[in-house]
Design a protein around this motif. Structure first.
Motif, mmCIF file in Angstrom:
data_model
loop_
_atom_site.group_PDB
_atom_site.id
_atom_site.type_symbol
_atom_site.label_atom_id
_atom_site.label_comp_id
_atom_site.label_asym_id
_atom_site.label_seq_id
_atom_site.Cartn_x
_atom_site.Cartn_y
_atom_site.Cartn_z
ATOM 1 N N THR A 303 -3.861 -6.583 20.890
ATOM 2 C CA THR A 303 -3.312 -7.546 19.604
ATOM 3 C C THR A 303 -3.107 -7.614 17.865
ATOM 4 O O THR A 303 -2.218 -7.560 17.126
ATOM 5 N N PRO A 304 -4.410 -7.082 17.380
ATOM 6 C CA PRO A 304 -4.073 -7.146 16.382
ATOM 7 C C PRO A 304 -3.806 -6.169 15.793
ATOM 8 O O PRO A 304 -2.153 -6.026 14.706
ATOM 9 N N PHE A 305 -3.091 -4.768 16.299
ATOM 10 C CA PHE A 305 -2.235 -3.344 15.713
ATOM 11 C C PHE A 305 -0.977 -4.147 16.396
ATOM 12 O O PHE A 305 0.013 -4.265 15.594
ATOM 13 N N ASP A 306 -0.695 -4.989 17.465
ATOM 14 C CA ASP A 306 0.868 -5.935 17.741
ATOM 15 C C ASP A 306 0.666 -6.592 16.390
ATOM 16 O O ASP A 306 2.654 -6.624 16.139
ATOM 17 N N ALA A 307 0.470 -7.746 16.068
ATOM 18 C CA ALA A 307 0.725 -8.390 14.882
ATOM 19 C C ALA A 307 1.065 -7.436 13.571
ATOM 20 O O ALA A 307 1.997 -8.537 13.045
ATOM 21 N N ALA A 308 0.134 -6.799 13.334
ATOM 22 C CA ALA A 308 0.476 -6.435 12.223
ATOM 23 C C ALA A 308 1.408 -4.816 12.442
ATOM 24 O O ALA A 308 2.621 -6.003 10.757
ATOM 25 N N PHE A 309 2.530 -4.443 13.601
ATOM 26 C CA PHE A 309 3.196 -4.107 13.534
ATOM 27 C C PHE A 309 4.309 -5.056 12.814
ATOM 28 O O PHE A 309 5.132 -4.334 12.602
ATOM 29 N N ALA A 310 4.289 -6.117 13.855
ATOM 30 C CA ALA A 310 5.474 -6.743 13.944
ATOM 31 C C ALA A 310 5.679 -7.531 12.197
ATOM 32 O O ALA A 310 6.626 -7.791 11.867
ATOM 33 N N ALA A 311 3.973 -7.912 12.045
ATOM 34 C CA ALA A 311 4.598 -8.351 10.999
ATOM 35 C C ALA A 311 5.266 -7.501 9.595
ATOM 36 O O ALA A 311 5.385 -8.244 8.771
ATOM 37 N N VAL A 312 4.837 -6.282 9.453
ATOM 38 C CA VAL A 312 5.328 -5.378 8.644
ATOM 39 C C VAL A 312 6.439 -5.044 8.912
ATOM 40 O O VAL A 312 7.695 -4.702 8.079
ATOM 41 N N LEU A 313 7.157 -5.619 10.333
ATOM 42 C CA LEU A 313 8.777 -4.760 10.376
ATOM 43 C C LEU A 313 9.121 -6.192 9.600
ATOM 44 O O LEU A 313 10.392 -5.560 8.947
ATOM 45 N N LEU A 314 8.862 -6.827 10.298
ATOM 46 C CA LEU A 314 9.793 -8.640 9.941
ATOM 47 C C LEU A 314 9.477 -8.083 7.751
ATOM 48 O O LEU A 314 10.892 -8.717 7.750
ATOM 49 N N PHE A 315 8.564 -8.319 7.205
ATOM 50 C CA PHE A 315 8.616 -7.879 5.493
ATOM 51 C C PHE A 315 9.647 -7.286 5.303
ATOM 52 O O PHE A 315 10.086 -6.863 4.276
ATOM 53 N N THR A 316 9.351 -5.671 5.828
ATOM 54 C CA THR A 316 10.579 -5.200 5.666
ATOM 55 C C THR A 316 12.337 -5.195 5.927
ATOM 56 O O THR A 316 12.980 -5.415 4.917
ATOM 57 N N VAL A 317 12.478 -5.590 6.836
ATOM 58 C CA VAL A 317 13.784 -5.873 7.140
ATOM 59 C C VAL A 317 14.584 -7.314 6.400
ATOM 60 O O VAL A 317 16.070 -7.333 5.735
ATOM 61 N N THR A 318 13.520 -8.028 6.128
ATOM 62 C CA THR A 318 13.992 -9.656 4.711
ATOM 63 C C THR A 318 13.707 -9.105 3.159
ATOM 64 O O THR A 318 13.851 -10.052 2.697
ATOM 65 N N SER A 319 13.162 -8.183 3.633
ATOM 66 C CA SER A 319 12.700 -7.606 1.394
ATOM 67 C C SER A 319 14.231 -7.311 1.149
ATOM 68 O O SER A 319 15.131 -7.342 1.812
ATOM 69 N N ARG A 320 14.373 -7.340 -0.748
ATOM 70 C CA ARG A 320 15.437 -7.282 -1.291
ATOM 71 C C ARG A 320 15.663 -5.688 -1.326
ATOM 72 O O ARG A 320 16.066 -5.100 -1.746
ATOM 73 N N VAL A 321 14.337 -4.712 -0.690
ATOM 74 C CA VAL A 321 13.886 -3.265 -0.903
ATOM 75 C C VAL A 321 13.567 -3.441 0.443
ATOM 76 O O VAL A 321 12.616 -3.250 1.482
ATOM 77 N N ILE A 322 14.652 -1.906 0.754
ATOM 78 C CA ILE A 322 13.748 -0.209 1.357
ATOM 79 C C ILE A 322 14.192 0.524 1.376
ATOM 80 O O ILE A 322 15.114 0.882 1.542
ATOM 81 N N SER A 323 12.593 0.213 0.156
ATOM 82 C CA SER A 323 12.803 2.522 0.110
ATOM 83 C C SER A 323 12.583 3.288 1.406
ATOM 84 O O SER A 323 11.637 2.962 2.850
ATOM 85 N N PRO A 324 12.832 4.317 1.258
ATOM 86 C CA PRO A 324 12.540 5.009 2.554
ATOM 87 C C PRO A 324 11.222 5.534 3.125
ATOM 88 O O PRO A 324 11.384 5.127 3.733
ATOM 89 N N GLN A 325 9.608 5.223 2.488
ATOM 90 C CA GLN A 325 9.153 5.326 2.343
ATOM 91 C C GLN A 325 8.272 4.482 3.415
ATOM 92 O O GLN A 325 7.227 4.605 3.519
ATOM 93 N N TYR A 326 9.277 3.378 3.004
ATOM 94 C CA TYR A 326 8.184 2.128 4.449
ATOM 95 C C TYR A 326 8.807 2.499 5.417
ATOM 96 O O TYR A 326 7.297 2.237 6.101
ATOM 97 N N LEU A 327 9.443 3.972 6.106
ATOM 98 C CA LEU A 327 8.966 4.078 7.599
ATOM 99 C C LEU A 327 7.906 5.143 7.680
ATOM 100 O O LEU A 327 7.220 4.825 8.818
ATOM 101 N N ILE A 328 7.070 5.456 6.461
ATOM 102 C CA ILE A 328 5.814 5.740 6.518
ATOM 103 C C ILE A 328 4.243 4.889 7.432
ATOM 104 O O ILE A 328 3.730 5.260 7.969
ATOM 105 N N TRP A 329 4.612 3.953 6.632
ATOM 106 C CA TRP A 329 4.577 2.466 6.682
ATOM 107 C C TRP A 329 4.107 2.282 8.482
ATOM 108 O O TRP A 329 3.216 2.105 9.323
ATOM 109 N N LEU A 330 5.499 2.186 9.057
ATOM 110 C CA LEU A 330 6.092 1.884 10.236
ATOM 111 C C LEU A 330 5.494 2.886 10.811
ATOM 112 O O LEU A 330 4.697 3.037 12.127
#
Length: 408
Positions: A303-330
């Motif tokens: 659950t901690p893993f899944d929640a962190a992944f879902a949260a970062v995905l949410l903040f990525t797609v709602t961001s004004r910026v999606i630089s390609p290096q964001y995929l490194i985090w994901l």
């Protein structure tokens, strides 16, 4: 006489490790060989990349090096619109100085490679499936990961997530340090189970972040200037809002693309409205995560893993910026999810592989098409961003169903 246990069974969070999750020696050898082969290829691409202020490596050669020269003087970059990072990022940009026998660029790449190796080893010890995803996924981004500091940030976040279950104080401390480097690693403590683990992790995260901020504020001047630059950001062409504006250009919208604040952004009518909508969607994402946290009643080791992944995905797609290096985090967070057999995010994690490959096509391979909004560039961004949006929605749905939805 047989003794029966009275009361509820022990929580799933304390289940023993699943046999076979760590690699067999032959599998470990294969993983290591693949890591070495792919990383040699990434380094080779980096070496033939154009040197100076152009090419993928240009940020290290010029921007990072300029920041380093300012930071060693004891001051954060002043009135520099490209400095948009929390003060802890200074530690990463100063770290090549620990290898004085190398050039700044060589030392930076060497330390990034070392961070990549740390992530791989940590994932292999936790669960080999996650290690395979990371080892195979990162090269899909070509040489970009070694020309940005996001691998180092991801290393801190991965170690924080893997530690928070059994060592919440250490996991929380790493999350706090990561937050002072690039904010998002703080989300690694979002899904900790209620009670002592959450209290320990969250207090530790707050304490480590506050301690590092205090030290950096004493050691450097202008430590909070990044907030002004970050707030001035517009709508980057690679974001979901940017894709909507590119589609609007095809329908006659008169806006244009301009290089500002260290990125190519849209300027023209309605751009501020699109930026505000992105911010409102980010606020909505925060509200959903808080609601999930309040409603969640079932925790597993993942659950901690899944929640962190879902949260970062949410903040990525709602961001004004999606630089390609964001995929490194994901990719890093997806790999952590796959270390546990309890994860709900397996199909979402696998979606990060085509998303990473499409991001590499968008930058650097077909970036001129993306800038021009050509049919090929527009199709590429629609597919990549549509994939990320679908992944975020699927991730949230699976997280909610497993932990906050109706049981059974």
């Amino acid at each position: 006489m047989t003794t029966h246990r009275i009361g509820p069974p022990p929580p799933a969070f304390n289940l023993p490790p699943v046999p076979g999750t760590r690699p067999h020696p032959l599998q470990a050898a294969a993983l290591g060989a693949l890591w070495a082969a792919t990383r040699v290829g990434m380094l080779a691409l980096l070496l033939v990349d154009r040197v100076g202020d152009t090419g993928v490596a240009g940020e290290v050669h010029t921007l990072y090096r300029r920041w380093y020269e300012q930071l060693v003087q004891g001051a954060f970059p002043l009135d520099d619109v490209t400095w948009q990072y929390p003060p802890g990022a200074a530690l990463v940009f100063l770290s090549p100085g620990a290898l004085p026998w190398l050039t700044y660029f060589q030392a930076f790449v060497a330390l990034t490679l070392a961070a990549d190796a740390v992530i791989t080893l940590a994932l292999a010890r936790a669960g080999v499936r996650g290690a395979w995803l990371w080892v195979c996924g990162l090269p899909l981004m070509l040489h970009l990961p070694y020309a940005r500091y996001d691998v180092q940030v991801t290393a801190v976040a991965v170690l924080a997530l893997l530690a928070v279950r059994n060592r919440p104080l250490i996991g929380g401390a790493l999350a706090g340090l990561g937050a002072m480097i690039k904010v998002w690693p703080l989300l690694t403590v979002l899904g900790t189970p209620r009670g002592r683990t959450t209290r320990a992790a969250w207090i530790s995260a707050a304490a480590s972040a506050a301690a590092l901020l205090a030290v950096l504020s004493l050691a450097f001047t202008h430590s909070l200037d990044f907030l002004r630059q970050q707030g001035a950001r517009g709508v980057q062409i690679e974001s979901l809002g940017g894709t909507a504006l590119q589609l609007a250009r095809k329908a006659g919208w008169p806006g244009s693309v301009r290089y500002q604040y260290g990125a190519f952004e849209f300027v023209g009518p309605h751009v501020p409205s699109v930026a505000r909508i992105s911010l409102l969607l980010t606020v909505a994402a925060v509200c959903w995560l808080l609601l999930w946290r309040l409603r969640a009643s079932r925790w597993t080791p993942a659950t901690p893993f899944d929640a962190a992944f879902a949260a970062v995905l949410l903040f990525t797609v709602t961001s004004r910026v999606i630089s390609p290096q964001y995929l490194i985090w994901l990719l890093g967070l997806a790999a952590v999810c796959l270390t546990s057999r309890h994860t709900t995010q397996r199909p979402v994690a696998l979606l990060m592989l085509p998303a990473a490959a499409l991001s590499a096509l968008a930058y650097p391979v077909l970036y001129d098409d993306v800038l021009a909004g050509s049919p090929r560039g527009l199709l590429l961004m629609v597919v990549r961003n549509g994939l990320l949006l679908a992944a975020a929605l699927l991730s949230c749905r699976r997280l909610w169903a497993a932990s906050a939805g109706r049981a059974g």
